[in-house]
Every structure is written in structure tokens, then in C-alpha cells.
Design a protein around this motif. Structure first.
Motif, PDB file in Angstrom:
ATOM      1  N   MET A 157      36.122   1.166  56.497  1.00  0.00           N
ATOM      2  CA  MET A 157      37.169   0.280  56.002  1.00  0.00           C
ATOM      3  C   MET A 157      36.636  -0.584  54.860  1.00  0.00           C
ATOM      4  O   MET A 157      37.336  -0.827  53.899  1.00  0.00           O
ATOM      5  CB  MET A 157      37.668  -0.594  57.160  1.00  0.00           C
ATOM      6  N   ARG A 158      35.405  -1.037  54.973  1.00  0.00           N
ATOM      7  CA  ARG A 158      34.850  -1.894  53.928  1.00  0.00           C
ATOM      8  C   ARG A 158      34.652  -1.134  52.629  1.00  0.00           C
ATOM      9  O   ARG A 158      34.850  -1.682  51.560  1.00  0.00           O
ATOM     10  CB  ARG A 158      33.535  -2.501  54.389  1.00  0.00           C
ATOM     11  N   SER A 159      34.244   0.123  52.719  1.00  0.00           N
ATOM     12  CA  SER A 159      34.064   0.899  51.490  1.00  0.00           C
ATOM     13  C   SER A 159      35.406   1.141  50.812  1.00  0.00           C
ATOM     14  O   SER A 159      35.484   1.186  49.586  1.00  0.00           O
ATOM     15  CB  SER A 159      33.350   2.222  51.776  1.00  0.00           C
ATOM     16  N   LEU A 160      36.456   1.271  51.599  1.00  0.00           N
ATOM     17  CA  LEU A 160      37.797   1.437  51.033  1.00  0.00           C
ATOM     18  C   LEU A 160      38.225   0.170  50.303  1.00  0.00           C
ATOM     19  O   LEU A 160      38.772   0.235  49.203  1.00  0.00           O
ATOM     20  CB  LEU A 160      38.801   1.776  52.138  1.00  0.00           C
ATOM     21  N   LEU A 161      37.936  -0.978  50.886  1.00  0.00           N
ATOM     22  CA  LEU A 161      38.260  -2.259  50.253  1.00  0.00           C
ATOM     23  C   LEU A 161      37.506  -2.404  48.932  1.00  0.00           C
ATOM     24  O   LEU A 161      38.066  -2.842  47.932  1.00  0.00           O
ATOM     25  CB  LEU A 161      37.912  -3.413  51.192  1.00  0.00           C
ATOM     26  N   TYR A 162      36.240  -2.012  48.944  1.00  0.00           N
ATOM     27  CA  TYR A 162      35.428  -2.076  47.727  1.00  0.00           C
ATOM     28  C   TYR A 162      35.984  -1.126  46.670  1.00  0.00           C
ATOM     29  O   TYR A 162      36.049  -1.486  45.491  1.00  0.00           O
ATOM     30  CB  TYR A 162      33.979  -1.736  48.066  1.00  0.00           C
ATOM     31  N   VAL A 194      42.511 -11.172  40.102  1.00  0.00           N
ATOM     32  CA  VAL A 194      42.268 -12.156  41.159  1.00  0.00           C
ATOM     33  C   VAL A 194      42.160 -11.463  42.506  1.00  0.00           C
ATOM     34  O   VAL A 194      41.263 -11.766  43.306  1.00  0.00           O
ATOM     35  CB  VAL A 194      43.380 -13.231  41.163  1.00  0.00           C
ATOM     36  N   ILE A 195      43.025 -10.496  42.782  1.00  0.00           N
ATOM     37  CA  ILE A 195      42.972  -9.758  44.040  1.00  0.00           C
ATOM     38  C   ILE A 195      41.658  -8.990  44.155  1.00  0.00           C
ATOM     39  O   ILE A 195      41.026  -8.970  45.214  1.00  0.00           O
ATOM     40  CB  ILE A 195      44.182  -8.803  44.156  1.00  0.00           C
ATOM     41  N   ALA A 196      41.208  -8.386  43.052  1.00  0.00           N
ATOM     42  CA  ALA A 196      39.951  -7.643  43.066  1.00  0.00           C
ATOM     43  C   ALA A 196      38.767  -8.567  43.333  1.00  0.00           C
ATOM     44  O   ALA A 196      37.874  -8.235  44.114  1.00  0.00           O
ATOM     45  CB  ALA A 196      39.769  -6.911  41.749  1.00  0.00           C
ATOM     46  N   ILE A 197      38.757  -9.733  42.711  1.00  0.00           N
ATOM     47  CA  ILE A 197      37.660 -10.680  42.917  1.00  0.00           C
ATOM     48  C   ILE A 197      37.644 -11.171  44.361  1.00  0.00           C
ATOM     49  O   ILE A 197      36.584 -11.273  44.985  1.00  0.00           O
ATOM     50  CB  ILE A 197      37.763 -11.856  41.916  1.00  0.00           C
ATOM     51  N   ILE A 198      38.810 -11.433  44.919  1.00  0.00           N
ATOM     52  CA  ILE A 198      38.889 -11.863  46.314  1.00  0.00           C
ATOM     53  C   ILE A 198      38.363 -10.767  47.230  1.00  0.00           C
ATOM     54  O   ILE A 198      37.623 -11.038  48.186  1.00  0.00           O
ATOM     55  CB  ILE A 198      40.341 -12.258  46.675  1.00  0.00           C
ATOM     56  N   ALA A 199      38.706  -9.515  46.950  1.00  0.00           N
ATOM     57  CA  ALA A 199      38.235  -8.401  47.775  1.00  0.00           C
ATOM     58  C   ALA A 199      36.710  -8.292  47.723  1.00  0.00           C
ATOM     59  O   ALA A 199      36.059  -8.061  48.743  1.00  0.00           O
ATOM     60  CB  ALA A 199      38.879  -7.097  47.315  1.00  0.00           C
ATOM     61  N   ILE A 200      36.132  -8.463  46.537  1.00  0.00           N
ATOM     62  CA  ILE A 200      34.669  -8.401  46.407  1.00  0.00           C
ATOM     63  C   ILE A 200      34.018  -9.565  47.146  1.00  0.00           C
ATOM     64  O   ILE A 200      33.016  -9.394  47.839  1.00  0.00           O
ATOM     65  CB  ILE A 200      34.259  -8.377  44.919  1.00  0.00           C
TER      66      ILE A 200
END
Length: 50
Positions: free
Chosen positions: A1-6, A34-40
Motif C-alpha cells: 500500500m505504501r509503494s502505491l501511495l508513493y 500539494v496532495i503529492a507533497i502530503i503523500a510523500i
């Protein structure tokens, strides 16, 4: 799941970069960034790192 988020975060950053240079999507591109930065950040805070 984490790799998918990344993966989603990377795709969003690429989409933001493309949109930033094309100027076609307006403020939607900055929301994607902003969404990408939050995900990282969530991935880094989660403890696994990049």
C-alpha cells in the motif's frame, strides 16, 4: 500500500510539472502538487523513508 501511495505521489508531481509548463490546468495543478507533497510526507513520517 505504501509503494502505491508513493507511486501516486510521483505521478502527481510529474503531472504538476507538465501542467506548470503548459499553463493549461490553472490552479488544479497546484492542488495536485500539494496532495503529492502530503503523500510523500506521510510516507516519510510513516517510518519507512523513500
Amino acid at each position: 500500500m505504501r509503494s502505491l501511495l508513493y507511486l501516486v505521489a510521483i505521478i502527481l508531481i510529474i503531472g504538476w510539472a507538465l501542467g506548470f509548463f503548459v499553463y493549461s490546468a490553472g490552479s488544479l495543478i497546484h492542488i495536485l502538487l500539494v496532495i503529492a507533497i502530503i503523500a510523500i510526507l506521510l510516507r516519510l513520517i510513516g517510518g519507512k523513508g523513500i
